[in-house]
Design a protein around this motif. Structure first.
Motif, PDB file in Angstrom:
ATOM      1  N   ASP A 507      16.021  35.528 -16.511  1.00 52.83           N
ATOM      2  CA  ASP A 507      16.827  34.417 -15.815  1.00 52.83           C
ATOM      3  C   ASP A 507      15.927  33.273 -16.432  1.00 52.83           C
ATOM      4  O   ASP A 507      14.717  32.855 -15.956  1.00 52.83           O
ATOM      5  N   PRO A 508      16.636  32.180 -17.040  1.00 62.80           N
ATOM      6  CA  PRO A 508      16.364  30.958 -17.613  1.00 62.80           C
ATOM      7  C   PRO A 508      16.272  30.047 -16.617  1.00 62.80           C
ATOM      8  O   PRO A 508      15.966  28.727 -17.029  1.00 62.80           O
ATOM      9  N   TYR A 509      16.875  30.104 -15.418  1.00 60.84           N
ATOM     10  CA  TYR A 509      16.915  28.898 -14.484  1.00 60.84           C
ATOM     11  C   TYR A 509      16.629  29.563 -13.114  1.00 60.84           C
ATOM     12  O   TYR A 509      17.825  29.720 -12.509  1.00 60.84           O
ATOM     13  N   TRP A 510      15.370  29.538 -12.829  1.00 60.63           N
ATOM     14  CA  TRP A 510      14.930  30.077 -11.474  1.00 60.63           C
ATOM     15  C   TRP A 510      14.324  28.822 -10.753  1.00 60.63           C
ATOM     16  O   TRP A 510      14.494  27.697 -11.356  1.00 60.63           O
ATOM     17  N   ASN A 511      13.780  28.942  -9.760  1.00 57.81           N
ATOM     18  CA  ASN A 511      13.342  27.747  -8.964  1.00 57.81           C
ATOM     19  C   ASN A 511      12.035  27.066  -9.657  1.00 57.81           C
ATOM     20  O   ASN A 511      10.905  27.762  -9.494  1.00 57.81           O
ATOM     21  N   GLY A 512      12.068  26.155 -10.764  1.00 60.41           N
ATOM     22  CA  GLY A 512      10.809  25.685 -11.191  1.00 60.41           C
ATOM     23  C   GLY A 512      10.560  26.478 -12.560  1.00 60.41           C
ATOM     24  O   GLY A 512       9.453  26.067 -13.202  1.00 60.41           O
ATOM     25  N   GLY A 513      11.217  27.448 -12.939  1.00 62.85           N
ATOM     26  CA  GLY A 513      10.771  28.204 -14.343  1.00 62.85           C
ATOM     27  C   GLY A 513      11.787  29.340 -14.352  1.00 62.85           C
ATOM     28  O   GLY A 513      12.847  29.482 -13.584  1.00 62.85           O
ATOM     29  N   GLY A 514      11.504  30.050 -15.422  1.00 68.48           N
ATOM     30  CA  GLY A 514      12.254  31.239 -15.723  1.00 68.48           C
ATOM     31  C   GLY A 514      11.582  32.675 -15.028  1.00 68.48           C
ATOM     32  O   GLY A 514      10.442  32.496 -14.740  1.00 68.48           O
ATOM     33  N   THR A 515      12.223  33.741 -15.108  1.00 67.26           N
ATOM     34  CA  THR A 515      11.700  34.937 -14.749  1.00 67.26           C
ATOM     35  C   THR A 515      12.082  36.173 -15.466  1.00 67.26           C
ATOM     36  O   THR A 515      13.158  35.970 -15.833  1.00 67.26           O
ATOM     37  N   LEU A 516      11.427  37.035 -15.377  1.00 69.82           N
ATOM     38  CA  LEU A 516      11.614  38.610 -15.875  1.00 69.82           C
ATOM     39  C   LEU A 516      11.368  39.266 -14.889  1.00 69.82           C
ATOM     40  O   LEU A 516      10.496  39.346 -14.039  1.00 69.82           O
ATOM     41  N   THR A 517      12.511  40.126 -14.479  1.00 65.71           N
ATOM     42  CA  THR A 517      12.396  41.276 -13.620  1.00 65.71           C
ATOM     43  C   THR A 517      12.913  42.724 -14.168  1.00 65.71           C
ATOM     44  O   THR A 517      13.713  42.803 -15.152  1.00 65.71           O
ATOM     45  N   VAL A 518      11.829  43.520 -14.007  1.00 61.58           N
ATOM     46  CA  VAL A 518      12.046  44.943 -14.699  1.00 61.58           C
ATOM     47  C   VAL A 518      12.302  45.800 -13.644  1.00 61.58           C
ATOM     48  O   VAL A 518      11.571  46.142 -12.500  1.00 61.58           O
ATOM     49  N   TYR A 519      13.196  46.637 -13.630  1.00 63.80           N
ATOM     50  CA  TYR A 519      13.737  47.865 -12.620  1.00 63.80           C
ATOM     51  C   TYR A 519      13.818  48.910 -13.966  1.00 63.80           C
ATOM     52  O   TYR A 519      14.113  49.115 -14.706  1.00 63.80           O
ATOM     53  N   SER A 520      13.247  50.034 -12.935  1.00 64.50           N
ATOM     54  CA  SER A 520      13.317  51.422 -13.771  1.00 64.50           C
ATOM     55  C   SER A 520      14.046  52.524 -12.618  1.00 64.50           C
ATOM     56  O   SER A 520      13.358  52.657 -11.633  1.00 64.50           O
ATOM     57  N   TYR A 521      15.145  52.949 -13.080  1.00 63.51           N
ATOM     58  CA  TYR A 521      15.804  54.154 -12.390  1.00 63.51           C
ATOM     59  C   TYR A 521      15.530  55.355 -12.942  1.00 63.51           C
ATOM     60  O   TYR A 521      15.653  55.617 -14.234  1.00 63.51           O
ATOM     61  N   ASN A 522      15.625  56.385 -12.167  1.00 65.19           N
ATOM     62  CA  ASN A 522      15.857  57.608 -12.472  1.00 65.19           C
ATOM     63  C   ASN A 522      17.393  58.140 -12.409  1.00 65.19           C
ATOM     64  O   ASN A 522      18.208  57.429 -12.167  1.00 65.19           O
ATOM     65  N   GLN A 523      17.778  59.141 -12.899  1.00 66.55           N
ATOM     66  CA  GLN A 523      19.100  59.748 -12.777  1.00 66.55           C
ATOM     67  C   GLN A 523      19.787  59.767 -11.561  1.00 66.55           C
ATOM     68  O   GLN A 523      20.916  59.761 -11.187  1.00 66.55           O
ATOM     69  N   GLN A 524      18.801  60.089 -10.300  1.00 68.87           N
ATOM     70  CA  GLN A 524      19.238  60.087  -9.233  1.00 68.87           C
ATOM     71  C   GLN A 524      19.324  58.609  -8.481  1.00 68.87           C
ATOM     72  O   GLN A 524      19.736  58.509  -7.334  1.00 68.87           O
ATOM     73  N   TYR A 539      12.568  28.207 -19.901  1.00 69.84           N
ATOM     74  CA  TYR A 539      13.325  27.516 -18.613  1.00 69.84           C
ATOM     75  C   TYR A 539      14.440  26.518 -19.419  1.00 69.84           C
ATOM     76  O   TYR A 539      13.778  25.574 -20.140  1.00 69.84           O
ATOM     77  N   MET A 540      15.457  26.531 -18.974  1.00 73.57           N
ATOM     78  CA  MET A 540      16.534  25.333 -19.202  1.00 73.57           C
ATOM     79  C   MET A 540      16.438  24.856 -20.492  1.00 73.57           C
ATOM     80  O   MET A 540      16.738  25.501 -21.714  1.00 73.57           O
ATOM     81  N   GLY A 541      15.841  23.655 -20.840  1.00 72.28           N
ATOM     82  CA  GLY A 541      15.819  23.051 -21.930  1.00 72.28           C
ATOM     83  C   GLY A 541      14.879  23.617 -23.046  1.00 72.28           C
ATOM     84  O   GLY A 541      15.122  23.371 -24.225  1.00 72.28           O
ATOM     85  N   LYS A 542      14.183  24.532 -22.525  1.00 74.39           N
ATOM     86  CA  LYS A 542      13.084  25.349 -23.530  1.00 74.39           C
ATOM     87  C   LYS A 542      14.020  26.563 -24.028  1.00 74.39           C
ATOM     88  O   LYS A 542      13.549  27.411 -23.198  1.00 74.39           O
TER      89      LYS A 542
END
Length: 605
Positions: A507-524, A539-542
């Motif tokens: 996400d390049p437009y969060w509150n004051g910076g960008g974020t990376l979120t990692v989820y890992s799911y199994n088949q269930q 972030y934004m202009g960068k």
């Protein structure tokens, strides 16, 4: 002798039911039964003798808990309606489990089943696996032959067996049947633009002439009735002018449609490409919409009708000149699963080859369904064994088109951004360069250049990379996402997916910076990892970065511009074989600046 057989049967029946107690009976251990229910017409049952011998070879005695019936259906039909052609008929295997009726302590086969094997002579469809896209009412202009609007593709597995795939929606390409024949081509053929235009004009002109004549008569009759009314009757029956007016409006509409049809037809028949294969978006039998008969990108489909030169009509009418095999599994019930496991691992497809005169694929051996599904073709095997890296660039890609060599939802295009061509991800969907079922294992690296509009909105979508375990279709040489793209909408628009995957959301437009979120799911669909990392410079202009994802053991390392920003432990499940990476825009908006630009994709295995 007949009396002895009857006595034995009655004894067995009474013995079974005298000892039956539904509350203690293991229904899956009831003695199985083969039923050979002779059916069909003429010589059809005899033609199926090689098939029955093969079934008896693989299962001399019916599996416990299984009630298996072999018979023939629909044997009184011709392959082509109203045209000289051989008979088409279905050899079927109906596979049922037993049930025990409580209160009666009676064991009997279940009433309905979802487990079948269909082996159809002289057709590529059956009652239970009809070809998609058949056009309603509108037929070929000669002999009233039906039309189908769909892709029909033939793929070949590693052994040389042919499998037919169909597609009449952009998001869904499905395996239809195995196909066997020594005859060239298929029982259906593509029609040309000339044939399509003649069929379209012939049908709609007849339809419109009928409607025009109908309303002309209604108007004439109603005006006559109205004119013959007395002044008092006209004052009482005030509805007549409205009826006549509406019928005149209908007449004008149908007359206008006819004029539109004929103008279009006369213009179209001057085209120089009339003998090329027709490609359409849709054929509408209820309205004159000739604009739908023109190609429309991913929604352009060929039109098919009977291939009247396919069959050799000098051969006996019941002789199979082609065979289609379609299977419906029901593995939730053990006897049926046991049979299907046996059928897939033991039934020799070369029996069907020989029945149609096609050369067997494994003379002296067994041409198995399991091998057809499980063995990689030469091209895929070469990629798996000999290619350790793959690169996808867009420098030479056609701007405005979906990039060659990419798969997925085919709804985005290459665009120029900041003077460089890149894949513009501005739609719902997911996309990926062609891959070959190679494992994403320890040491795997995926790098790419990512950019976005500097005015990207606050509520923009998330740039998404998914590392997944996905079924691979060896015959088609592709992942089964292509069979039903919308099934995997969790890559771009939902949470539920029911497949093993590691998801990286940028996400390049969060509150004051960008974020990376990692989820890992199994088949269930259990969420095993949920980790968020702040990215101040993402972030934004960068708005232009080089991103690299690496698998390190079961951890995921994320580098941006050669700096490690995250190391996510236990992102990968050790027992899972991850084999596909995709790109998507998760939960995007319709705003024009909500776009991610992807370039210089490189995967190293």
């Amino acid at each position: 002798m007949k009396k002895l057989v009857l006595i034995i049967y009655v004894f067995q029946y009474l013995s079974l039911h005298a000892q039956t107690n539904c509350s203690t009976l293991d229904i899956y251990k009831v003695k199985g039964q083969w039923v050979w229910n002779k059916g069909g017409y003429g010589n059809q049952w005899t033609q199926g003798e090689p098939l029955r011998k093969e079934l008896q070879r693989i299962m001399p005695q019916a599996i416990d808990g299984l009630y298996a019936t072999n018979s023939i259906a629909f044997g009184n039909q011709s392959a082509f309606y109203n045209i000289k052609s051989p008979a088409t008929y279905e050899h079927y295997l109906m596979l049922k489990k037993y049930e025990c009726l409580r209160g009666y302590n009676k064991v009997q086969p279940e009433g309905e089943t979802g487990c079948w094997v269909y082996i159809v002579a002289n057709s590529i469809e059956g009652e239970a696996f009809q070809l998609p896209g058949e056009v309603e009412r509108l037929t070929y202009y000669q002999n009233e032959q039906p039309l189908w609007v769909t892709h029909i593709d033939v793929e070949t597995d590693a052994a040389g067996n042919r499998i037919i795939y169909t597609q009449n929606r952009p998001e869904e390409r499905l395996p239809h049947c195995w196909y066997f024949s020594s005859r060239p081509g298929l029982p259906l053929r593509k029609i040309t633009r000339r044939e399509l235009y003649l069929s379209y004009k012939d049908y709609h002109e007849k339809r419109l002439n009928h409607e025009i004549a109908k309303f002309q008569k209604l108007i004439t009759d109603d005006e006559k009735k109205y004119n013959n009314l007395s002044p008092a009757e006209k004052k009482e029956q005030t509805y007549w002018p409205d009826i006549i007016k509406k019928n005149k409006e209908h007449l004008a509409r149908y007359s206008g449609d006819k004029e539109k049809l004929l103008n279009w037809f006369n213009t179209s028949m001057k085209r120089t490409d009339l003998d090329q294969a027709a490609m359409v978006k849709e054929i509408n039998p209820f309205h004159v919409n000739p604009e739908l008969l023109e190609p429309a990108g991913e929604e352009a489909y060929p039109v098919w009708t009977y291939n009247t030169s396919f069959f050799d009509n000098t051969k006996p009418k019941d002789q199979p000149q082609c065979i289609s095999l379609h299977i419906r599994r029901q593995d939730s019930e053990l006897p049926k699963k046991n049979f299907m496991d046996l059928f897939y691992s033991q039934f020799n497809l070369d029996v069907l080859c020989r029945m149609t005169g096609e050369a067997p694929k494994k003379p002296g051996g067994i041409n198995m369904l399991d091998a057809s599904l499980g063995q990689a073709k030469t091209e895929v095997k070469n990629q798996q064994d000999n290619v350790s890296s793959a690169t996808a660039l867009f420098d030479a890609a056609s701007v405005g088109k979906f990039p060659a060599g990419w798969l997925g939802m085919n709804n985005v295009t290459v665009k120029n951004f900041e003077s460089k061509p890149a894949l513009a991800m501005d739609k719902k969907g997911y996309w990926y360069p062609r891959q070959y079922n190679k494992e994403i294992k320890d040491g795997f690296s995926l790098s790419f250049e990512l950019a976005w509009d500097k005015a990207i909105p606050y509520n923009s979508g998330l740039f998404t990379v998914t590392l997944a375990q996905m079924p691979f279709d060896n015959a088609a040489g592709g992942y089964k996402t292509d069979g039903n793209l919308s099934q995997y909408m969790s890559m771009y628009d939902s949470y539920t997916g029911n497949f093993n995957r590691v998801v990286c959301w940028f996400d390049p437009y969060w509150n004051g910076g960008g974020t990376l979120t990692v989820y890992s799911y199994n088949q269930q669909e259990n969420l095993l990892v949920n980790k968020r990392v702040t990215l101040p410079d993402f972030y934004m202009g960068k708005n232009r970065h080089t991103v690299q994802l690496q698998r390190k053991g079961n951890a995921l390392a994320v580098m941006i511009n050669n700096k490690q920003e995250a190391l996510i432990e236990n992102a990968f499940l050790p027992a899972v074989r991850y084999n596909l990476y995709t790109f998507s825009r998760y939960k995007g908006t319709e705003e024009g600046t909500d776009v991610f630009y992807l370039d210089k994709v490189k995967a190293e295995y």
